[in-house]
Design a protein around this motif. Structure first.
Motif, PDB file in Angstrom:
ATOM      1  N   ALA A 136       0.824  -1.208   0.000  1.00 35.21           N
ATOM      2  CA  ALA A 136       0.000   0.000   0.000  1.00 35.21           C
ATOM      3  C   ALA A 136       0.858   1.258   0.000  1.00 35.21           C
ATOM      4  O   ALA A 136       0.450   2.298  -0.532  1.00 35.21           O
ATOM      5  N   ALA A 137       2.059   1.169   0.588  1.00 32.63           N
ATOM      6  CA  ALA A 137       2.956   2.325   0.647  1.00 32.63           C
ATOM      7  C   ALA A 137       3.883   2.400  -0.559  1.00 32.63           C
ATOM      8  O   ALA A 137       4.728   3.296  -0.623  1.00 32.63           O
ATOM      9  N   GLY A 138       3.735   1.468  -1.516  1.00 29.43           N
ATOM     10  CA  GLY A 138       4.587   1.464  -2.692  1.00 29.43           C
ATOM     11  C   GLY A 138       6.029   1.099  -2.390  1.00 29.43           C
ATOM     12  O   GLY A 138       6.948   1.557  -3.081  1.00 29.43           O
ATOM     13  N   MET A 139       6.226   0.264  -1.373  1.00 32.88           N
ATOM     14  CA  MET A 139       7.571  -0.135  -0.971  1.00 32.88           C
ATOM     15  C   MET A 139       7.830  -1.574  -1.405  1.00 32.88           C
ATOM     16  O   MET A 139       7.185  -2.502  -0.898  1.00 32.88           O
ATOM     17  N   PRO A 140       8.763  -1.804  -2.329  1.00 39.21           N
ATOM     18  CA  PRO A 140       9.012  -3.161  -2.821  1.00 39.21           C
ATOM     19  C   PRO A 140       9.848  -4.013  -1.882  1.00 39.21           C
ATOM     20  O   PRO A 140      10.046  -5.199  -2.132  1.00 39.21           O
ATOM     21  N   ALA A 141      10.355  -3.419  -0.801  1.00 37.76           N
ATOM     22  CA  ALA A 141      11.178  -4.160   0.158  1.00 37.76           C
ATOM     23  C   ALA A 141      10.961  -3.564   1.539  1.00 37.76           C
ATOM     24  O   ALA A 141      10.641  -2.381   1.686  1.00 37.76           O
ATOM     25  N   VAL A 142      11.137  -4.390   2.569  1.00 32.67           N
ATOM     26  CA  VAL A 142      11.006  -3.925   3.948  1.00 32.67           C
ATOM     27  C   VAL A 142      11.759  -4.900   4.853  1.00 32.67           C
ATOM     28  O   VAL A 142      11.896  -6.081   4.529  1.00 32.67           O
ATOM     29  N   ALA A 143      12.254  -4.382   5.968  1.00 29.53           N
ATOM     30  CA  ALA A 143      12.992  -5.220   6.921  1.00 29.53           C
ATOM     31  C   ALA A 143      12.212  -5.308   8.223  1.00 29.53           C
ATOM     32  O   ALA A 143      11.550  -4.352   8.635  1.00 29.53           O
TER      33      ALA A 143
END
Length: 387
Positions: A33-40
């Motif tokens: 939803a936040a347009g983030m293709p990666a997250v830790a």
């Protein structure tokens, strides 16, 4: 998906017990939803969420970045009667398999050496297991920030030098802004430390990285999370002299972070650079159990037979002893065919230990509560033939 400007690299899931409030399975939808293709996920001192998050995120098309927040303990004080400061945390991010193995080793070692206290690692531990890891310095409440706030800039720079040597080209000076508004973006501690962070980073040609220490998903969860902190610390919501977090510790959008760090856009861009440097996904593998005995099948048969005879001496059997022994032999055959002798021995071992320490143990569940083997090994106290 358009090119991201910012990615979350510091986030506590519900596995940061009594601290984080985001379920790992909910995180990919937040990222998408936040347009983030990666997250830790950087849980405090543990990797409990790593596999669950890796599987869930990868299926949703989000790059999972394995990481952890690791407490760094200070060296013992020179005076024997002095107490060392409380450990403060850095963030370690696995770039590759070597980094993942080192991260697992550091977290495990921290627990094994805790000696009743909070798990933590020494600077020597970090130096010995730095391969494949990216290090973020921890922000205003990390070891670097704590030393600066205590007026020990020389020691802060010395620590930074050791971290820089341990993580060559992989050390990032972390800045955070959890103030109440964009007009007042920093907390007092952040306002005190950020100028020094920027000055030191520029002087040493170290990159800055912006993080938001995410504890909950949306701003409206702040009150519930505040109550969670009270539960963790045995405090009341109305108390004034207790730990409090601002309402800014939520999963912020890229636009919100861009507004917060409009004067430091390179610190946002660095988050994307770090994600690109990481190319490792936590793998699925079969369970790895320790070997309980040289011949686990024989050991299980011995313990089960001896345990059954002890049980039959302690209780009034509801059937002939031969019925119990026949049932035991049948169950042992099933357990052996499934390859579970070691599993039963290990479960019995820690349940016996718990009972010896007067730690409450449940009655068993499912088929375990209907097993003569479990009864004989004292895993459960239910006589399955009686019930």
């Amino acid at each position: 998906m358009t090119e991201p400007r910012f990615l979350h690299l510091r986030l506590h899931s519900a596995y940061s017990l009594l601290e984080g409030a985001i379920q790992p399975k909910a995180l990919p939808k937040l990222a998408e939803a936040a347009g983030m293709p990666a997250v830790a996920i950087t849980d405090s001192g543990n990797l409990f969420a790593a596999l669950e998050f890796s599987e869930t995120a990868a299926k949703a098309g989000v790059q999972p970045i394995p990481a952890a927040q690791v407490a760094l303990r200070y060296a013992a004080p020179a005076r024997p009667d002095a107490r060392p400061p409380e450990p403060t945390s850095v963030v370690l991010i696995a770039q590759d398999e070597a980094g993942w193995l080192n991260l697992m080793a550091l977290v495990s070692q921290a627990y094994l050496e805790a000696e009743g206290g909070a798990p933590s690692a020494s600077i020597e531990d970090l130096e010995a297991r730095s391969e494949g890891l990216i290090c973020l310095t921890g922000g205003d409440d990390g070891p670097l920030g704590r030393l600066i706030r205590d007026g020990k800039r020389d020691r802060a720079e010395a620590l930074l030098g050791r971290l820089e040597a341990a993580y060559p080209g992989r050390l990032y000076v972390e800045v955070q802004r959890h103030g109440p508004s964009d007009a007042e973006p920093r907390t007092p501690a952040q306002a005190e430390t950020e100028p020094a962070f920027v000055e030191i980073a520029y002087a040493r040609a170290l990159p800055l990285v912006a993080t938001n220490d995410v504890m909950f998903a949306t701003p409206d969860m702040h009150a519930a999370h505040d109550a969670l902190i009270c539960i963790a610390e045995g405090a009341y919501v109305v108390q004034q002299d207790r730990r409090r977090l601002t309402d800014q510790h939520y999963f912020k959008s890229q636009d919100e972070m861009a507004a917060r760090f409009a004067d430091l856009p390179e610190a946002l861009e660095t988050t994307v650079e770090i994600a690109r440097r990481c190319a490792y996904r936590v793998p699925m593998r079969d369970p790895i159990l320790p070997s309980f005995a040289e011949d686990e099948t024989e050991e299980l048969r011995r313990q089960a037979a001896e345990g059954l005879e002890a049980r039959l001496r302690q209780v009034e059997p509801v059937a002939p002893a031969s019925d119990y022994r026949d049932r035991l032999a049948y169950e042992l055959g099933v357990i052996e065919n499934m390859g579970f002798p070691g599993y039963f021995l290990i479960v019995a071992d820690f349940i016996k230990w718990a009972k010896d320490q007067a730690i409450p143990v449940g009655p068993g569940r499912g088929s375990g509560a209907g097993s003569v083997v479990a009864w004989a090994l004292t895993i459960t106290d239910l006589d399955p033939l009686r019930y």
